[in-house]
Write a protein that holds these residues in place. Structure first.
Motif, mmCIF file in Angstrom:
data_model
loop_
_atom_site.group_PDB
_atom_site.id
_atom_site.type_symbol
_atom_site.label_atom_id
_atom_site.label_comp_id
_atom_site.label_asym_id
_atom_site.label_seq_id
_atom_site.Cartn_x
_atom_site.Cartn_y
_atom_site.Cartn_z
ATOM 1 N N GLY A 82 69.985 -7.502 -38.141
ATOM 2 C CA GLY A 82 71.357 -7.350 -38.608
ATOM 3 C C GLY A 82 72.249 -8.462 -38.080
ATOM 4 N N CYS A 83 73.536 -8.329 -38.311
ATOM 5 C CA CYS A 83 74.512 -9.345 -37.906
ATOM 6 C C CYS A 83 74.848 -9.167 -36.437
ATOM 7 C CB CYS A 83 75.766 -9.208 -38.757
ATOM 8 S SG CYS A 83 76.996 -10.481 -38.459
ATOM 9 N N LYS A 84 74.553 -10.181 -35.645
ATOM 10 C CA LYS A 84 74.832 -10.127 -34.217
ATOM 11 C C LYS A 84 76.123 -10.892 -33.939
ATOM 12 C CE LYS A 84 73.018 -10.834 -29.703
ATOM 13 N NZ LYS A 84 71.903 -11.068 -28.857
ATOM 14 N N LYS A 85 77.101 -10.201 -33.379
ATOM 15 C CA LYS A 85 78.387 -10.819 -33.048
ATOM 16 C C LYS A 85 78.546 -10.868 -31.541
ATOM 17 C CE LYS A 85 80.578 -9.549 -37.345
ATOM 18 N NZ LYS A 85 81.743 -8.980 -38.002
ATOM 19 N N SER A 86 79.098 -11.973 -31.069
ATOM 20 C CA SER A 86 79.349 -12.111 -29.636
ATOM 21 C C SER A 86 80.545 -13.008 -29.421
ATOM 22 C CB SER A 86 78.113 -12.669 -28.924
ATOM 23 O OG SER A 86 77.786 -13.942 -29.424
ATOM 24 N N GLU A 87 81.060 -12.977 -28.212
ATOM 25 C CA GLU A 87 82.228 -13.787 -27.870
ATOM 26 C C GLU A 87 82.079 -14.236 -26.423
ATOM 27 O OE1 GLU A 87 86.277 -12.718 -29.384
ATOM 28 O OE2 GLU A 87 86.498 -12.168 -27.267
ATOM 29 N N TRP A 88 82.329 -15.518 -26.175
ATOM 30 C CA TRP A 88 82.139 -16.084 -24.845
ATOM 31 C C TRP A 88 83.263 -17.055 -24.516
ATOM 32 C CZ3 TRP A 88 78.392 -13.597 -22.449
ATOM 33 C CH2 TRP A 88 77.406 -12.991 -23.232
ATOM 34 N N ILE A 89 83.544 -17.180 -23.230
ATOM 35 C CA ILE A 89 84.501 -18.180 -22.742
ATOM 36 C C ILE A 89 83.685 -19.326 -22.151
ATOM 37 C CG2 ILE A 89 86.395 -18.688 -21.145
ATOM 38 C CD1 ILE A 89 87.137 -16.658 -23.339
ATOM 39 N N TYR A 90 83.975 -20.540 -22.588
ATOM 40 C CA TYR A 90 83.287 -21.735 -22.101
ATOM 41 C C TYR A 90 84.268 -22.602 -21.332
ATOM 42 C CZ TYR A 90 79.327 -20.606 -25.032
ATOM 43 O OH TYR A 90 78.239 -19.986 -25.586
ATOM 44 N N LYS A 91 83.761 -23.217 -20.274
ATOM 45 C CA LYS A 91 84.579 -24.040 -19.383
ATOM 46 C C LYS A 91 84.019 -25.455 -19.301
ATOM 47 C CE LYS A 91 85.808 -20.060 -16.598
ATOM 48 N NZ LYS A 91 87.221 -20.067 -16.875
ATOM 49 N N GLN A 92 84.909 -26.390 -19.012
ATOM 50 C CA GLN A 92 84.479 -27.759 -18.803
ATOM 51 C C GLN A 92 83.746 -27.845 -17.467
ATOM 52 O OE1 GLN A 92 87.616 -30.671 -19.575
ATOM 53 N NE2 GLN A 92 88.746 -29.060 -20.629
#
Length: 181
Positions: A82-92
């Motif tokens: 199925g459709c996998k949704k995710s959210e992440w914060i990326y840093k330098q």
């Protein structure tokens, strides 16, 4: 699939990379990388990718620029489950052109080519089980890349030692997407 998801996300983050140290390097600014992107092609030397590449379909990502240059990246990745949704914060990382997600381990990526508006070709590397894995991706603002851009992607993939068997133009799909930000 997790390897693909992790690499796809990091690649988008690097659209900011040249601007952080050299604003004219790729002609991008933070406002230009914000918004919706489609991942329309992939090349990888990962064994798990090669086993599953025929199952892959076009994915979607949305980038929001946060303070201090951090990025919030949301994904919608179609999988057989199925459709996998995710959210992440990326840093330098402090190294020009590198971003990381503390929750996702040690991954780096860099922009190989972009026009700053319609497409970006991103090269990512990550260490897994003592092996360095590589992935090249083609991002587009639309679900179809021009023949010129897809030819450029294939040329760059071959220059990075990816074989034709490692390159996959991802088929379009409509079922897995992100809500507008």
């Amino acid at each position: 699939m997790r390897t693909l998801e992790l690499s796809l996300g990091l690649a988008l983050l690097c659209l900011l990379c040249a601007e952080a140290e050299d604003p004219g390097a790729v002609g991008l600014d933070k406002n230009k990388i914000a918004g919706k992107w489609y991942i329309i092609a992939v090349a990888s030397d990962s064994e798990s990718y090669l086993r599953k590449k025929d199952e892959l379909k076009m994915a979607m990502a949305t980038i929001m620029v946060l303070g201090e240059g951090d990025l919030k990246v949301s994904f919608a990745i179609p999988t057989p489950e199925g459709c996998k949704k995710s959210e992440w914060i990326y840093k330098q990382t402090g190294v020009p052109g590198e971003y990381y997600c503390p929750e996702r381990g040690n991954k780096t990526a860099q922009v190989v080519d972009t026009d700053g508006k319609t497409y970006a070709v991103i090269f990512a590397s990550r260490l897994k089980d003592g092996k360095t894995l590589h992935m090249l991706r083609l991002y587009s603002r639309t679900q179809e890349g021009s023949p010129k851009i897809t030819a450029l992607f294939k040329k760059l993939a071959r220059e990075k030692s990816f074989t034709d068997e490692m390159i996959k133009m991802l088929p379009r799909q409509e079922k897995c997407s992100l809500d507008e930000v």
